[in-house]
Write a protein that holds these residues in place. Sequence first.
Motif, PDB file in Angstrom:
ATOM      1  N   ARG A 104      -2.744   6.530 -12.361  1.00 51.31           N
ATOM      2  CA  ARG A 104      -1.993   6.186 -13.585  1.00 51.31           C
ATOM      3  C   ARG A 104      -0.543   6.632 -13.479  1.00 51.31           C
ATOM      4  N   MET A 105      -0.330   7.818 -12.924  1.00 52.55           N
ATOM      5  CA  MET A 105       1.039   8.335 -12.751  1.00 52.55           C
ATOM      6  C   MET A 105       1.866   7.410 -11.863  1.00 52.55           C
ATOM      7  N   VAL A 106       1.233   6.941 -10.778  1.00 48.40           N
ATOM      8  CA  VAL A 106       1.927   6.052  -9.839  1.00 48.40           C
ATOM      9  C   VAL A 106       2.186   4.696 -10.498  1.00 48.40           C
ATOM     10  N   ASN A 107       1.175   4.165 -11.182  1.00 44.71           N
ATOM     11  CA  ASN A 107       1.337   2.879 -11.869  1.00 44.71           C
ATOM     12  C   ASN A 107       2.417   2.950 -12.938  1.00 44.71           C
ATOM     13  N   LYS A 108       2.468   4.073 -13.651  1.00 41.95           N
ATOM     14  CA  LYS A 108       3.480   4.234 -14.695  1.00 41.95           C
ATOM     15  C   LYS A 108       4.878   4.298 -14.071  1.00 41.95           C
ATOM     16  N   ALA A 109       4.985   4.965 -12.933  1.00 39.88           N
ATOM     17  CA  ALA A 109       6.279   5.073 -12.245  1.00 39.88           C
ATOM     18  C   ALA A 109       6.785   3.702 -11.792  1.00 39.88           C
TER      19      ALA A 109
ATOM     20  N   LEU B   7      -1.353  -3.474  -5.550  1.00 38.37           N
ATOM     21  CA  LEU B   7      -0.870  -2.168  -5.126  1.00 38.37           C
ATOM     22  C   LEU B   7      -2.074  -1.306  -4.781  1.00 38.37           C
ATOM     23  N   SER B   8      -2.133  -0.886  -3.530  1.00 32.94           N
ATOM     24  CA  SER B   8      -3.223  -0.005  -3.120  1.00 32.94           C
ATOM     25  C   SER B   8      -2.634   1.399  -3.007  1.00 32.94           C
ATOM     26  N   ILE B   9      -3.263   2.365  -3.673  1.00 40.21           N
ATOM     27  CA  ILE B   9      -2.681   3.706  -3.782  1.00 40.21           C
ATOM     28  C   ILE B   9      -3.567   4.757  -3.142  1.00 40.21           C
ATOM     29  N   LYS B  10      -2.950   5.588  -2.301  1.00 37.83           N
ATOM     30  CA  LYS B  10      -3.599   6.821  -1.838  1.00 37.83           C
ATOM     31  C   LYS B  10      -2.737   7.944  -2.397  1.00 37.83           C
ATOM     32  N   ALA B  11      -3.283   8.697  -3.334  1.00 36.14           N
ATOM     33  CA  ALA B  11      -2.534   9.783  -3.973  1.00 36.14           C
ATOM     34  C   ALA B  11      -3.208  11.103  -3.610  1.00 36.14           C
TER      35      ALA B  11
ATOM     36  N   SER C  95       0.879  -1.174   0.000  1.00 36.98           N
ATOM     37  CA  SER C  95       0.000   0.000   0.000  1.00 36.98           C
ATOM     38  C   SER C  95       0.912   1.219   0.000  1.00 36.98           C
ATOM     39  N   VAL C  96       0.496   2.213  -0.760  1.00 41.38           N
ATOM     40  CA  VAL C  96       1.312   3.400  -0.973  1.00 41.38           C
ATOM     41  C   VAL C  96       0.505   4.648  -0.644  1.00 41.38           C
ATOM     42  N   LEU C  97       1.129   5.540   0.118  1.00 37.04           N
ATOM     43  CA  LEU C  97       0.569   6.880   0.312  1.00 37.04           C
ATOM     44  C   LEU C  97       1.574   7.824  -0.319  1.00 37.04           C
ATOM     45  N   ILE C  98       1.112   8.586  -1.289  1.00 40.81           N
ATOM     46  CA  ILE C  98       2.005   9.521  -1.968  1.00 40.81           C
ATOM     47  C   ILE C  98       1.363  10.906  -1.975  1.00 40.81           C
TER      48      ILE C  98
END
Length: 100
Positions: free
Chosen positions: A68-73, A84-88, A50-53
């Motif tokens: 999408r930006m995080v997935n591309k990175a 991958l769980s994302i908090k952007a 899990s990601v907090l960005i």
Amino acid sequence: RYHHHHIIIIRPSIMSSHTEENVRSKLLERVPAEHVEVVDESDGCGAKFSVLIVAKAFEGVPLLERHRMVNKALENELKEIHALSIKARTPAQQERIQSK
């Protein structure tokens, strides 16, 4: 009459060489972020994170596009990471959440 045998190959989860620090440094290299937190939720086998960005770059950017930006990175890393769980968030959004 022939019986068909199905062979199932189970990839050992050890194959993922990714650690919290590894994923965090990749994100910091590739996304202009003020703050990145990464948690391995797969007991250290690097399969689920899990990601907090928090990034000013997310201001005015819809949530889907942020993801999408995080997935591309993490494009190459995601070949081995299963979930991958994302908090952007923008800095302002993060501040509102922290001050609650």
